[in-house]
Design a protein around this motif. Structure first.
Motif, short mmCIF file in Angstrom:
data_model
loop_
_atom_site.label_atom_id
_atom_site.label_comp_id
_atom_site.label_asym_id
_atom_site.label_seq_id
_atom_site.Cartn_x
_atom_site.Cartn_y
_atom_site.Cartn_z
N TYR A 278 0.82 -1.22 0.00
CA TYR A 278 0.00 0.00 0.00
C TYR A 278 0.85 1.26 0.00
N ASP A 279 2.00 1.16 -0.64
CA ASP A 279 2.93 2.29 -0.68
C ASP A 279 3.22 2.71 -2.12
N THR A 280 3.56 3.97 -2.27
CA THR A 280 4.07 4.45 -3.54
C THR A 280 5.56 4.14 -3.59
N VAL A 281 5.96 3.39 -4.58
CA VAL A 281 7.34 2.91 -4.69
C VAL A 281 7.92 3.30 -6.04
N GLY A 282 9.16 3.74 -6.00
CA GLY A 282 9.83 4.11 -7.24
C GLY A 282 11.12 3.33 -7.43
N TRP A 283 11.52 3.24 -8.68
CA TRP A 283 12.83 2.68 -9.04
C TRP A 283 13.66 3.81 -9.66
N PHE A 284 14.91 3.87 -9.24
CA PHE A 284 15.84 4.86 -9.73
C PHE A 284 17.11 4.17 -10.23
N ARG A 285 17.79 4.83 -11.13
CA ARG A 285 19.04 4.31 -11.67
C ARG A 285 20.12 5.37 -11.53
N GLN A 286 21.30 4.92 -11.11
CA GLN A 286 22.46 5.81 -11.09
C GLN A 286 23.57 5.18 -11.92
N ALA A 287 23.82 5.78 -13.07
CA ALA A 287 24.88 5.31 -13.94
C ALA A 287 26.21 5.90 -13.48
N PRO A 288 27.31 5.25 -13.83
CA PRO A 288 28.62 5.76 -13.42
C PRO A 288 28.82 7.21 -13.85
N GLY A 289 29.18 8.04 -12.89
CA GLY A 289 29.46 9.43 -13.19
C GLY A 289 28.25 10.31 -13.43
N LYS A 290 27.06 9.76 -13.20
CA LYS A 290 25.84 10.52 -13.47
C LYS A 290 24.98 10.62 -12.22
N GLU A 291 24.04 11.53 -12.26
CA GLU A 291 23.12 11.67 -11.14
C GLU A 291 22.07 10.56 -11.16
N ARG A 292 21.53 10.29 -9.99
CA ARG A 292 20.46 9.32 -9.89
C ARG A 292 19.21 9.85 -10.59
N GLU A 293 18.59 8.99 -11.39
CA GLU A 293 17.41 9.43 -12.14
C GLU A 293 16.26 8.47 -11.92
N GLY A 294 15.05 9.01 -11.96
CA GLY A 294 13.87 8.18 -11.81
C GLY A 294 13.62 7.34 -13.04
N VAL A 295 13.28 6.07 -12.83
CA VAL A 295 13.03 5.13 -13.92
C VAL A 295 11.54 4.83 -14.02
N SER A 296 10.94 4.52 -12.86
CA SER A 296 9.53 4.16 -12.86
C SER A 296 8.98 4.28 -11.45
N CYS A 297 7.66 4.40 -11.37
CA CYS A 297 7.02 4.58 -10.08
C CYS A 297 5.61 3.99 -10.14
N ILE A 298 5.16 3.44 -9.01
CA ILE A 298 3.82 2.87 -8.93
C ILE A 298 3.11 3.48 -7.72
N SER A 299 1.88 3.88 -7.91
CA SER A 299 1.16 4.60 -6.86
C SER A 299 0.58 3.67 -5.81
N SER A 300 0.37 4.21 -4.64
CA SER A 300 -0.19 3.43 -3.53
C SER A 300 -1.65 3.08 -3.75
N VAL A 301 -2.37 3.94 -4.45
CA VAL A 301 -3.80 3.73 -4.70
C VAL A 301 -3.99 3.54 -6.19
N GLY A 302 -4.56 2.43 -6.55
CA GLY A 302 -4.86 2.18 -7.95
C GLY A 302 -3.72 1.64 -8.78
N ASP A 303 -2.52 1.55 -8.16
CA ASP A 303 -1.35 1.04 -8.89
C ASP A 303 -1.14 1.75 -10.23
N ASN A 304 -1.32 3.06 -10.22
CA ASN A 304 -0.97 3.83 -11.41
C ASN A 304 0.54 3.79 -11.59
N THR A 305 0.98 3.84 -12.84
CA THR A 305 2.41 3.73 -13.11
C THR A 305 2.89 4.85 -14.03
N VAL A 306 4.15 5.20 -13.86
CA VAL A 306 4.81 6.15 -14.75
C VAL A 306 6.19 5.61 -15.08
#
Length: 127
Positions: A31-59
């Motif tokens: 029941y949580d909003t959870v995201g996945w992030f990626r950090q490539a060598p020498g780069k900033e961490r960036e958002g990859v995908s996220c799923i919402s706590s309600v309705g499991d909406n995704t981006v």
């Protein structure tokens, strides 16, 4: 203190697939909003995908649309990131993170909205 644990990373060749898992110690991520992030060598961490706590909406980040799928298995209390047709530019450390519950803002995946982070799992895509 909530602890998130990622697993499933590894070394694969271009075009292959991996499935990453994110679990929480002592609880579930049902029941949580959870995201996945990626950090490539020498780069900033960036958002990859996220799923919402309600309705499991995704981006998804534009760079991974149609290749990655985020999902939740409530029977296991786990959030997954299925990664298909992997490319070398997807190499990096992948982190899962738990967000505060404000989907209209969280869906843009700003780091400050994610309160708990795992230690990451390495994904290397190389021939």
């Amino acid at each position: 203190q909530l602890q998130l644990v990622e697993s499933g990373g590894g070394l694969v060749q271009p075009g292959e697939s991996l499935r990453l898992s994110c679990t929480a110690s002592g609880t579930t991520l049902n029941y949580d909003t959870v995201g996945w992030f990626r950090q490539a060598p020498g780069k900033e961490r960036e958002g990859v995908s996220c799923i919402s706590s309600v309705g499991d909406n995704t981006v998804y980040a534009d760079s991974v649309k149609a290749r990655f799928t985020i999902s939740r298995d409530k029977s296991k209390g786990t959030v997954y990131l299925q990664m298909n047709s992997l490319k070398p530019e997807y190499t990096g450390v992948y982190y899962c993170a738990l967000a505060v519950d404000d989907w209209p803002v969280v869906r843009t995946m700003p780091h400050v909205m994610f309160k708990y982070w795992g230690q990451g799992t390495q994904v290397t895509v190389s021939s």
